[in-house]
Design an enzyme around this catalytic site. Structure first.
Site, mmCIF file in Angstrom:
data_model
loop_
_atom_site.group_PDB
_atom_site.id
_atom_site.type_symbol
_atom_site.label_atom_id
_atom_site.label_comp_id
_atom_site.label_asym_id
_atom_site.label_seq_id
_atom_site.Cartn_x
_atom_site.Cartn_y
_atom_site.Cartn_z
ATOM 1 N N CYS A 355 15.664 -20.069 -12.272
ATOM 2 C CA CYS A 355 16.879 -20.718 -11.765
ATOM 3 C C CYS A 355 17.843 -19.786 -11.020
ATOM 4 C CB CYS A 355 17.613 -21.428 -12.890
ATOM 5 S SG CYS A 355 16.791 -21.502 -14.458
ATOM 6 N N ARG A 384 8.309 -14.237 -21.086
ATOM 7 C CA ARG A 384 9.246 -14.359 -22.192
ATOM 8 C C ARG A 384 8.639 -13.701 -23.426
ATOM 9 N NH1 ARG A 384 10.890 -20.801 -21.473
ATOM 10 N NH2 ARG A 384 11.661 -20.589 -19.315
ATOM 11 N N GLN A 402 5.347 -21.610 -14.105
ATOM 12 C CA GLN A 402 5.961 -22.934 -14.180
ATOM 13 C C GLN A 402 5.816 -23.663 -12.847
ATOM 14 O OE1 GLN A 402 9.988 -21.671 -15.310
ATOM 15 N NE2 GLN A 402 9.785 -22.941 -17.133
ATOM 16 N N ASP A 404 8.021 -25.130 -11.272
ATOM 17 C CA ASP A 404 9.473 -25.198 -11.360
ATOM 18 C C ASP A 404 10.076 -25.668 -10.045
ATOM 19 O OD1 ASP A 404 11.851 -24.941 -12.642
ATOM 20 O OD2 ASP A 404 11.881 -22.757 -12.681
ATOM 21 N N HIS A 406 14.247 -26.817 -8.326
ATOM 22 C CA HIS A 406 15.674 -27.076 -8.515
ATOM 23 C C HIS A 406 16.170 -27.922 -7.359
ATOM 24 C CE1 HIS A 406 14.900 -23.543 -11.029
ATOM 25 N NE2 HIS A 406 15.790 -24.100 -11.834
ATOM 26 N N LYS A 486 19.674 -32.441 -20.882
ATOM 27 C CA LYS A 486 18.380 -32.609 -20.215
ATOM 28 C C LYS A 486 17.670 -33.857 -20.706
ATOM 29 C CE LYS A 486 15.981 -29.604 -23.548
ATOM 30 N NZ LYS A 486 14.932 -28.601 -23.732
ATOM 31 N N HIS A 532 17.598 -28.911 -12.734
ATOM 32 C CA HIS A 532 16.391 -28.161 -13.066
ATOM 33 C C HIS A 532 15.312 -29.180 -13.436
ATOM 34 C CE1 HIS A 532 18.895 -24.419 -14.006
ATOM 35 N NE2 HIS A 532 19.786 -25.400 -14.037
#
Length: 661
Positions: A355, A384, A402, A404, A406, A486, A532
């Site tokens: 992000c 992580r 991911q 991912d 945005h 979320k 997100h």
């Protein structure tokens, strides 16, 4: 007030149907149940007083709403499992009096209890423990409870030689009661509630499953204990269904299938990092290519951001304070770059999420309201730190990618973007074999960034968006991300297990912290909302779920080897090369098998490797220019012309988004 005065004081008890009854103060929930109906008194497991689950022995001291919990109620199953934990601990101490007891909570499907014993428990001990548990259940020993002063409870456990219980009591806050429970003659420290007697546990609906090591209070510096796990249900039928599900889950285990199908492996030199083999990487790339096409068609622009980023950005975003313990940190000595950097160490982190980096791309030039919504997508490689005990095959790793993205938008675009995302997610899940999913709205956690005013706005916006689409969702209080609420999307696999993969998060905080702006229609600068979102979540985890859902039998478009051309006689080798060439020209991943082995052996071997299609070629096929097509999981084979087989398999092998008609 005297006892006589208390008895004379009347209270009103309101039942679930709205009816009221008057009783003397101090009447127990069990007495009320028996007064309503003797059969209810016998069937009662526990009570709910003003919505609080409690023991039947609880006294009603004032007006209250009362519901009697029986074996048919949802709460009963947790009570059964909790009592099983105590009954097992009692059985263990009766069999081995030297064993020290610690804690025994309810977990999904059952319970565990941790013991301190010099000798190791093994699964060979389970029969004896289960037999003693059934004796305790058959005795129908009453369960009773008392609240003790802290000093008395500590003295009791010191005298009994139970040091772990002493430590537990000393850790309980001073304003909490010390509640002691007896199951017949055996006693334990517990918050409760519990059943009325041991006979309310179904004697044929529990089973001990496994024994494992566990550190006292989860700290590796403490003494290692032995943890025995068990499962319990309302009936023998429910237990057998669960055991069948576990057998099926073991058959589908992605770690076993990963080894057998040569998809991936993990090793100690890179804990939590996946080594993808050619077959597994083929599936990975097919899935990634599919997702890239779907995102492009949905208006996303793909980007790529760095994996190593200075701590200053993580501090600005808030991740350094909230997520530091899960980040991999690296220090670089920059003194070699010149005197200006003498004795300077630069602290960087491998990105745990994408992000903040996406905001950097957004911020490179000033955006107008006409540029919004802006959808930036990245197959972002993240790292992580997960504890070694929590890692599990592909399901929980330290290095992952991911899907991912945005979405930078205005507040009045949230509802439309939410609707578009859910439609895209539903279509992708259906293509991947998951036709339905559940939605949860997760609200502000205790540890968070941003003001309550911002959180109020974010939660209201997201709830309004989901309500415009569906009322079929649950609220999950306190489970939001630290920067915003979320929506979590949970899919159910072929054997009924739930997996949370997709997410859609409304963030009003990060654009503020990282100074993201756009110019509105009146020329004023405003903050965009940052949504997100992910559909698969982690590619690694989703592939683990997919392997288990398919039991290794991937749909043709995802299968690493889509077809094998197997010869029956060596005379067919030349024709086999022609068949392989035709299939490859049509875009299929195909391998020849020209070995001097019997065709039944070849079929068994490739079926075990979950190859979806086997094309067998003998003299007859060579002469007629046909193939004998055998499908995985089907009996027999079908003869057809080569061109027809190629067309059929090519159409089926096309990814869902590229199929015609």
């Amino acid at each position: 007030m005297s006892e006589a005065a208390a008895d004379a004081r009347r209270i009103t008890v309101t039942l679930p149907d709205g009816a009221t009854r008057a009783y003397a103060a101090g009447t127990t929930a069990a007495e009320v149940a028996a007064d309503i109906a003797p059969s209810l008194g016998k069937a009662a497991f526990a009570a709910k007083i003003d919505g609080r689950l409690t023991d039947l022995s609880e006294k009603l001291e004032g007006d209250a709403a009362l519901a009697i919990v029986t074996g048919r109620d949802d709460e009963a199953l947790e009570l059964i499992r909790h009592d099983c934990a105590h009954i097992m601990a009692r059985a263990v101490q009766e069999l081995w009096p030297d064993v020290k007891v610690t804690i025994g909570p309810v977990v999904e499907h059952g319970w565990y209890y941790d013991f301190d014993r010099a000798e190791p428990f093994t699964e060979a001990d389970f029969d004896a423990i289960e037999a003693r548990m059934r004796q305790i259940i058959a005795a129908r020993d009453p369960v009773r409870t008392e609240v003790w002063p802290r000093e008395r409870a500590v003295a009791h456990y010191r005298a009994a030689g139970e040091p772990f219980k002493v430590e537990l009591i000393e850790a309980i806050p001073g304003d909490e009661p010390i509640r002691m429970y007896w199951h017949g003659p055996w006693q334990d420290l517990c918050r409760g509630p519990h059943l009325a007697h041991t006979g309310q546990v179904p004697p044929d609906a529990f089973k001990l499953m496994r024994v494992a090591g566990a550190y006292w209070r989860g700290d590796s510096r403490n003494r290692q204990l032995q943890r025995i796990y068990g499962v319990a249900f309302r009936s023998r039928k429910d237990l057998e269904a669960h055991l069948t599900m576990l057998e099926e889950a073991a058959r589908r285990d992605h770690r076993r299938l990963g080894r057998e199908m040569k998809l991936f492996h993990l090793q100690e030199e890179a804990p939590g990092m996946v080594f993808w083999h050619p077959q597994g990487w083929t599936i990975y790339r097919a899935l990634e290519d599919y997702m890239r096409r779907r995102l492009t068609a949905a208006g996303y622009k793909e980007i790529r951001t760095p994996q190593v980023v200075d701590r200053k950005l993580w501090e600005a975003s808030g991740h350094w304070d909230k997520y530091r313990e899960n980040m991999f940190i690296t220090e670089i000595d920059e003194s070699a770059e010149g005197a200006a950097h003498a004795n300077e160490k630069r602290v960087n982190a491998l990105k745990p999420m994408n992000c903040p980096c996406h905001v950097q791309i957004y911020n490179r030039d000033l955006k107008s309201y006409r540029d919004l919504p802006l959808r930036l997508a990245e197959f972002g490689s993240c790292h992580r730190y997960e504890s070694s005990g929590s890692m599990h095959g592909l399901m929980r790793v330290r290095g992952f990618t991911q899907d991912d993205a945005h979405i930078f938008c205005t507040e009045d675009q949230i509802e439309d973007e939410c609707a578009k995302f859910i439609a895209l997610l539903g279509s992708v899940y259906a293509d991947l074999g998951f036709p339905s999913f559940d939605i949860k709205l997760s609200t502000r956690p205790e540890q968070r960034v941003g003001s309550d005013e911002i959180w109020d706005k974010a939660e209201a916006a997201l709830e309004s968006a989901i309500r415009k689409i569906t009322n079929d969702y649950e609220v999950d209080p306190g489970e939001g991300a630290f920067y915003g609420p979320k929506l979590d999307f949970k899919l159910t696999d072929a054997i009924g297990r739930e997996w949370q993969c997709g997410t859609f998060q409304a963030d009003f905080n990060l654009p503020e912290r990282l100074d993201a702006e756009y110019v509105d229609a009146s020329g004023e600068k405003r903050r965009p909302v940052m949504m997100h979102r992910a559909i698969l979540g982690s590619f690694e985890r989703f592939l683990g779920i997919l392997i288990e859902n398919c039991a290794g039998r991937f749909p043709l478009w995802l299968a690493p080897t889509q077809a094998v051309v197997a010869t029956i006689v060596s005379d067919a080798d030349g024709y086999a090369a022609e068949v392989v060439s035709a299939l490859r020209a049509a875009g299929l991943r195909v391998e020849p098998d020209l070995r001097n082995e019997k065709i039944n052996y070849k079929v068994r071997e490739h079926s075990a490797a979950h190859v979806p299609a086997i094309l067998a070629l003998g003299r007859q096929e060579v002469e007629s220019r046909t193939v004998s097509l055998r499908r995985l999981g089907e009996q027999g084979q079908k003869a057809m012309p080569l061109g027809e087989a190629v067309s059929l398999l090519a159409a089926e092998a096309a990814p869902p988004d590229l199929r015609v008609g």
